[in-house]
Design a protein around this motif. Structure first.
Motif, mmCIF file in Angstrom:
data_model
loop_
_atom_site.group_PDB
_atom_site.id
_atom_site.type_symbol
_atom_site.label_atom_id
_atom_site.label_comp_id
_atom_site.label_asym_id
_atom_site.label_seq_id
_atom_site.Cartn_x
_atom_site.Cartn_y
_atom_site.Cartn_z
ATOM 1 N N SER A 7 4.295 -4.335 -3.854
ATOM 2 C CA SER A 7 4.836 -4.507 -5.203
ATOM 3 C C SER A 7 4.623 -3.215 -5.988
ATOM 4 N N GLY A 8 5.286 -3.137 -7.136
ATOM 5 C CA GLY A 8 5.078 -1.994 -8.022
ATOM 6 C C GLY A 8 6.138 -0.919 -7.956
ATOM 7 N N GLY A 9 7.103 -1.077 -7.084
ATOM 8 C CA GLY A 9 8.159 -0.070 -7.008
ATOM 9 C C GLY A 9 9.045 -0.110 -8.239
ATOM 10 N N GLY A 16 7.179 12.151 -12.795
ATOM 11 C CA GLY A 16 6.467 10.968 -13.253
ATOM 12 C C GLY A 16 5.526 10.402 -12.208
ATOM 13 N N SER A 17 4.886 9.286 -12.579
ATOM 14 C CA SER A 17 3.904 8.641 -11.709
ATOM 15 C C SER A 17 4.240 7.172 -11.520
ATOM 16 N N LEU A 18 3.739 6.643 -10.418
ATOM 17 C CA LEU A 18 3.946 5.235 -10.100
ATOM 18 C C LEU A 18 2.812 4.816 -9.168
ATOM 19 N N ARG A 19 2.356 3.585 -9.344
ATOM 20 C CA ARG A 19 1.362 3.057 -8.423
ATOM 21 C C ARG A 19 1.940 1.822 -7.743
ATOM 22 N N VAL A 79 -4.550 -2.698 -1.294
ATOM 23 C CA VAL A 79 -4.526 -1.242 -1.123
ATOM 24 C C VAL A 79 -3.474 -0.675 -2.063
ATOM 25 N N TYR A 80 -3.829 0.418 -2.708
ATOM 26 C CA TYR A 80 -2.932 1.043 -3.676
ATOM 27 C C TYR A 80 -2.500 2.429 -3.193
ATOM 28 N N GLY A 118 8.457 -4.313 2.059
ATOM 29 C CA GLY A 118 8.858 -3.072 1.412
ATOM 30 C C GLY A 118 9.094 -3.205 -0.084
ATOM 31 N N THR A 119 8.944 -2.081 -0.779
ATOM 32 C CA THR A 119 9.235 -2.004 -2.207
ATOM 33 C C THR A 119 9.991 -0.702 -2.461
ATOM 34 N N GLN A 120 11.035 -0.780 -3.279
ATOM 35 C CA GLN A 120 11.906 0.366 -3.503
ATOM 36 C C GLN A 120 11.329 1.286 -4.567
ATOM 37 N N VAL A 121 11.286 2.558 -4.255
ATOM 38 C CA VAL A 121 10.901 3.579 -5.225
ATOM 39 C C VAL A 121 12.075 4.537 -5.378
#
Length: 125
Positions: A7-9, A16-19, A79-80, A118-121
């Protein structure tokens, strides 16, 4: 039953930043190595980073070294992957995966048996 959920995408501007997060169930982090992989359209899957929580070992691909940080929270069984200074070429579907416990970790996908969805970034202005 072992399960991994990313999650989190999302969409972020260059620089920029993303976790993103990988929540695991059915096992504890100490007994598995967790890896992050990514795959962009038309490209092969690429190993990004991994962590062996039992010994605190981590590994980063050269393309992300110094910008990405992997960490594990045993209490949350999560896990991040903290991603800073993102570039357009970092855009991909990011997957986490679990492999057998080891004193080191690898981004060779063959070492991993269980995969998330999966998560899309997306990195774009």
């Amino acid at each position: 039953q072992l399960q991994l959920v990313e999650s989190g995408g999302g969409l972020v501007q260059p620089g920029g930043s993303l976790r993103i997060s990988c929540a695991v169930s059915g096992f504890t982090l100490d007994y598995y190595v967790i890896g992050w992989f990514r795959q962009a359209p038309g490209k092969e899957r690429e190993g990004v980073s991994c962590i062996s929580s039992s010994v605190g070992a981590t590994f980063y691909a050269e393309s992300v070294k110094g910008r990405f940080t992997i960490s594990g929270d045993n209490a949350k069984n999560t896990v991040y992957l903290q991603m800073n200074n993102l570039k357009p070429e970092d855009g991909a579907v990011y997957y986490c995966a679990a492999g057998r416990r080891s004193d080191y970790c690898t981004t060779w996908s063959g070492a991993y048996n269980y995969w998330g969805q999966g998560t899309q970034v997306t990195v774009s202005s």
